[in-house]
Structure formats: C-alpha cells, structure tokens
Design a protein around this motif. Structure first.
Motif: not given
Lengths: 435, 187
Positions: A256-280
């Motif tokens: 059940a947890v795996r199914a829920e987690m798989r359905s959440q964004p972003p769904g895949e990771r890139h290295l840039s995800d660890y560098l981006a710091f949005p103004a939001a």
C-alpha cells in the motif's frame, strides 16, 4: 559555546532574556496542547501506519513487518498501548499518542537548554532552546502521533553527554548510561543507528589517548543498543529476506505504501533536484508551489519553517500561506547564524571536539536522507522531521553563531530570535485560524 | 516490553451493549478505539479500498469537469492492512464526520445467545432522514476476552437515508450505492 568542551564557563546568570524565553515557552506549550487536541484524528504524518502499530500492541501482538509502519521498532507504540489504558475513554486514543510526542518535545527542548547552558551564555541557551521548541518542524512533530519526537529526545539525551569529556574515573558508567539512552532510541526508530555510530566516534575522540577505556566505552555504547534492538531487527531481517537496508528505508515492505509513494511527484530524480532552491521555498513554502515538489533543499527548508506538506494548516487560505511565508523568510536569520556557527567549528575543529559526535550524526542523517530521496522520488519523502534527531547540533551551531555577536548587535539578534519564536507559535497555533 | 504488554492487555471485559455504545461513540471521533472493538473478520467484510493520491486527483478532476467518476470494480479484494487503513481513513474525512454528527441513536435491544455470541440492535435516527436499525453481531473467544463486533446488518435503509447508513456502517457496498446515487465516487 565554549571552545574545547571544557565544561561550564564563568558567565552571567540567566537574565531578562531567559525570563522572556520561559514565558514564550509556556505560551507555546499551551498552543501545542490545543494543537494536539484539535488536529483531526489520523491527520498526522503516516498517521494510520503508526496508529495500527499501537492497535496491534494494544491487542497483545507485534505489528506485521510488512505493514505500513510495521518496520518501526516497538518502544513508542508500546508506550502508546500503555497510555491507551491509562487515559480515560473521554480522551481519544490518538490524542494520548500525541501527548507522548509533546512530552518528548518538551524533554528535547529542556535537554538542549541544559546542554547549551553549560557551554554558552545562559540567555543564548534559553533563546535557542525556545526557538527549537517553536520551529514549525518541531511543532508538527510534537503535535502528531509518531515515533520521531521520542527518538529525537532519546538521541539528544545521549549526544548531550558527549559535549564534554567523560569523567576520567567514571568512563564505564558514563558510557553505560549513554548506551541506555541509545538503546531506548534504537528501540524507537532506526534513525538511532546513526546516533550509535556518532556516539562511538565521540568516545573514540575523547578517549584517544586511553585505548583500553575507549574500547570498553565502545563496547557499552554500541553493545547495549544493539543487544536491546537485536530481536526486532532480526525479525525484520527474516521478513525482508535478509535485506536490512530495504527494511530501514521505511515502509518498503508494504504494498500500500509503495503504491502511494509511486504515485507522488516528482516520480524521478535528477542531480539538479539537489541544487535547485526555488523562490517558493521562501514565498509560498508548500509542496504544490511551482518547483517545490522537485527541489530537495527547497522542501527541506520549507518543511523546517512551514507546513510544507499541508498536513497541519490550511494553506489554501491565503492568510495562512502568507503567514507561513513570513516564517520561512524569518527562518533565514537562524539558518544564517547556524551556518556561521558551523563555519566557526570547521575553522577550529579541535577546539570544538565536543561537537564531533553531534555533527557526525547530523552529517550521517543528511547523507541517509539524500539517499532516501534518491531511491524514493516522492515529495513526501523530503521531510525535515527526518532530521529531528539532529536538533542538538543545529542548536549548538546556532548558539555559536549568536555568541559571535556582541553588544547591541547581540541584543538585536536575541530580540529577533524571540520574535521569530513567538511568530512560529502564533502561526502554528491552529486555534488562531479557527481550527 | 512484556510488562508493558501485560498491563496493556489487562482490560476489564465490557458487556455487549457497552461495546456497541463505545464503538458508536468512537466512530469518527476516536477511530483507534473503534477499530479495537471489531474483529479481523469485520475488517475483511467491509471491503473498503485505498486510493492513491494520484487516483484521488484524477477523480476530483473528472468531477470538476462534470463527468461521472469511474466505478470500475477493484481488481482484487483489499489486503488486511489495506482494509484497516481504508476503514480508518474514511472516518476522518470531514464530510463523514459532519454526517455522523447528525445521527442520534439508542440501543433498542441486547441479547446474549451464549457465552460467545451476542446481538445488539441499535435504532439510528438521522436528523433529516428516516430512521433505520443497525444490528450488531458480537463474538468473543472465551468468557475472559472482551466482546468484539464481528458483523453488522442494517434494516430500513433506502435512498433517503443512504448517507446516514454509510457513516453508521462504512462498507464498500454502501459506498458504491452512495456513489451511484450522487453520481460521483467519494474517495
């Protein structure tokens, strides 16, 4: 914070800032009790998963290892089962479970105050402990049912003992007590494995010139927690086919947890995800804001200073979102001060040997979280509360950063931290929003 | 740990009508106490499923667009964990709790067939819908164990009191009837 961890320093007694911090702390506690009672049932992080563990123990059996929260060690849930029977039926069970978290949060703040009081100016210690107690990530964790606050309290109890060198004539007793704190922590959450390693490192650093004493201390600090937790982890190992890493990664055995987690964004990771710091992260600190679900540092920061996962406050209300943005912007000050404190430590690491174990834990937890977010690319996997056990090193760095200022500047910083703590209390007080 | 478990398990056994009263008081307000009042068999029978956040968002989108939500049957019966989590989760929805607050009820009859089986009938009276009866079948392993609710039947349920019937006894069957009635799938 005194360099060298040489123990108590000559300093001024608690003054007006300490009195103000105590008053603000009492106000925060009142608000927290209201939050504990007013939050709807099971609106807690992973609420049903934690709750079903308590239900299982209350019925006299262990949770299924393949269930949502079944991989967690049993201490918090066993305490919960006990509280269930002690409290009258008029108090809902989930409220009783949250009260355990709240008590752990109060204990965490008191540990931090006591540890810093011996190392830093009394007023700085009081204000930093207050801010820790009022930071939204701590507010949410200590208003919800779950094992994070209790684990953080127990880990901090162990780490605080290593800020100063163990007494030379009572090393074994010192290490034994530390081992018991760690045993409790490891029976609460697997995060404490990192604390065991960090405390072992701390004893090695303090006792480098006494190899026999260091070996005996290590045996106690590592042996006691591992012995206490061995039955639980052996059971998990059997259930996972021998893959302990999968088990401690969280809910990995639950379909059940795996199914829920798989359905959440972003769904895949890139290295840039660890560098981006949005103004939001500062202006609209919730996961649905542009760029937030993907940004790991953005979500970490936002979930420290706001309800980034929208479990607690109604962010759809523009007043709430604006207030949370205010907290996120205000959080820049303590974050900056803590980074300045960390720089001081890194420039003279030998002078701050007492911080080795706490900072090693913080580093270990941060690395573990980075790995976790990489293998589980879901926004809900990026939560600052996973780092709650690193509250002491964060607080120590903040105290160091604050201690670097003097005169009117220091008074101004103290005032700003007190104001931020009060603002955190008001914004996260659900009664303020009619909830 | 054994001590903690021992203390936790040493609870006095309530009589069947007290168990039903506690259960109904706990629904929505104290869901953990409610779940402790039912048997594993009860959890297998209600049939409620979990939806992932993505499915919920898709349903909400369709509803916003005016299209009826999909009502395809689930591929497989819920796992025991899914059944427990979904039963807990449905109770904490604000709409569920609002509807629950509009119910009045009282125990009409209570009958103990033998040491292990009992039946309690409750009359449920929604504020603005016809009343109906809910019959609780309780069991216990032996005389020293607490009574637990194993099965629920309802009598007098129709279109006019379907929402009340669902919150008094949340099941997949009633959820589907309600969804068909409303034209949406309440997640």
């Amino acid at each position: 914070m005194s360099a060298g961890g040489a123990g108590a320093v000559a300093k001024a007694p608690p003054g007006v800032w300490s009195a103000l911090a105590a008053g603000a702390g009492a106000l925060a506690l009142v608000g927290r009790v209201h939050d504990v009672a007013s939050l709807p049932p099971l609106q807690d992080f992973d609420g049903p998963g934690h709750a079903l563990n308590v239900v299982a123990l209350h019925a006299g059996r262990l949770p299924e290892p393949t269930s949502w929260g079944g991989f967690h060690p049993p201490l918090y849930y066993a305490l919960g089962a006990l509280v269930w029977d002690v409290l009258p039926e008029s108090v809902p069970v989930h409220v009783g479970l949250r009260l355990i978290s709240l008590l752990a949060g109060v204990g965490l703040a008191l540990w931090i105050w006591r540890a810093l009081y011996r190392q830093a100016a009394a007023d700085d210690a009081a204000l930093v402990a207050l801010l820790v107690f009022c930071t939204p990530v701590v507010v949410l964790s200590t208003s919800m049912l779950g094992n994070e606050a209790l684990c953080a309290f127990l880990v901090t109890g162990a780490l605080a003992r290593l800020l100063e060198p163990p007494p030379s004539d009572r090393v074994l007793r010192h290490a034994g007590v530390t081992g018991l704190w760690l045993a409790g922590a490891l029976l609460t959450k697997s995060t404490a494995l990192a604390a065991v390693a960090a405390c072992a490192l701390g004893y090695v650093a303090w006792l480098a010139r006494r190899p026999l004493a260091a070996a005996a201390a290590l045996a106690l600090v590592v042996g006691l927690p591992l012995l206490a937790a061995a039955p639980h982890y052996a059971r998990l190992l059997r259930a996972s086919g021998g893959n302990l890493l999968v088990v401690v990664s969280g809910g990995a055995l639950s379909p059940a947890v795996r199914a829920e987690m798989r359905s959440q964004p972003p769904g895949e990771r890139h290295l840039s995800d660890y560098l981006a710091f949005p103004a939001a992260a500062l202006l609209a600190p919730v996961h649905q804001a542009p760029g937030m679900a993907r940004s790991v540092p953005g979500m970490l920061y936002a979930s420290t200073w706001a309800d980034a996962h929208e479990h607690f406050l109604p962010a759809a209300d523009p007043r709430v979102l604006a207030a949370e943005a205010g907290l996120a912007l205000g959080g820049l000050l303590p974050t900056g001060l803590a980074l300045a404190g960390l720089l001081r430590v890194l420039r003279r690491p030998l002078a701050y040997r007492g911080l080795l174990a706490p900072l090693a834990l913080a580093g270990g937890l941060a690395l573990a979280l980075l790995r976790y977010t990489w293998v589980l690319p879901a926004y809900s996997a990026v939560k600052a509360s996973y780092l709650l056990s690193a509250a002491l090193p964060a607080a120590a760095c903040l105290a160091l950063g604050l201690g670097a200022a003097s005169g009117a500047r220091r008074a101004g910083l103290r005032g700003a931290l007190l104001a931020l703590a009060l603002a955190c209390t008001l914004v996260t007080w659900r009664g303020w929003w009619g909830l | 740990m054994s001590l903690l478990l021992g203390v936790a398990c040493a609870r006095p056994a309530a009589d069947p009508s007290q168990v039903v009263t506690s259960y109904l008081r706990s629904l929505g307000r104290d869901p953990l106490r409610a779940i402790a009042r039912v048997t594993p068999g009860f959890q297998q029978r209600h049939g409620l499923h979990l939806a992932t956040s993505a499915q919920v968002e898709r349903w909400q989108e369709r509803v916003r667009e005016g299209a009826p939500a999909p009502a395809a049957p689930p591929a497989a019966p819920p796992t025991p964990e899914e059944a427990r989590v979904s039963w807990l989760s449905v109770q904490v929805k604000p709409a569920f709790r609002d509807e629950l607050a509009r119910l009045a009820w009282h125990v009409a009859t209570s009958r103990q067939d033998d040491d292990r089986h009992a039946m309690v009938t409750v009359r449920i009276e929604p504020v603005d819908a016809p009343a109906f009866e809910q019959i609780f079948h309780l069991v216990r392993g032996d005389g020293s164990r607490p009574w637990r609710i194993d099965r629920v039947e309802q009598q007098g349920v129709g279109a006019a009191n379907l929402a009340a019937a669902f919150v008094a006894n949340p099941t997949e069957e009633l959820r589907r009837r309600l969804a068909a009635e409303l034209g949406v799938a309440p997640e």
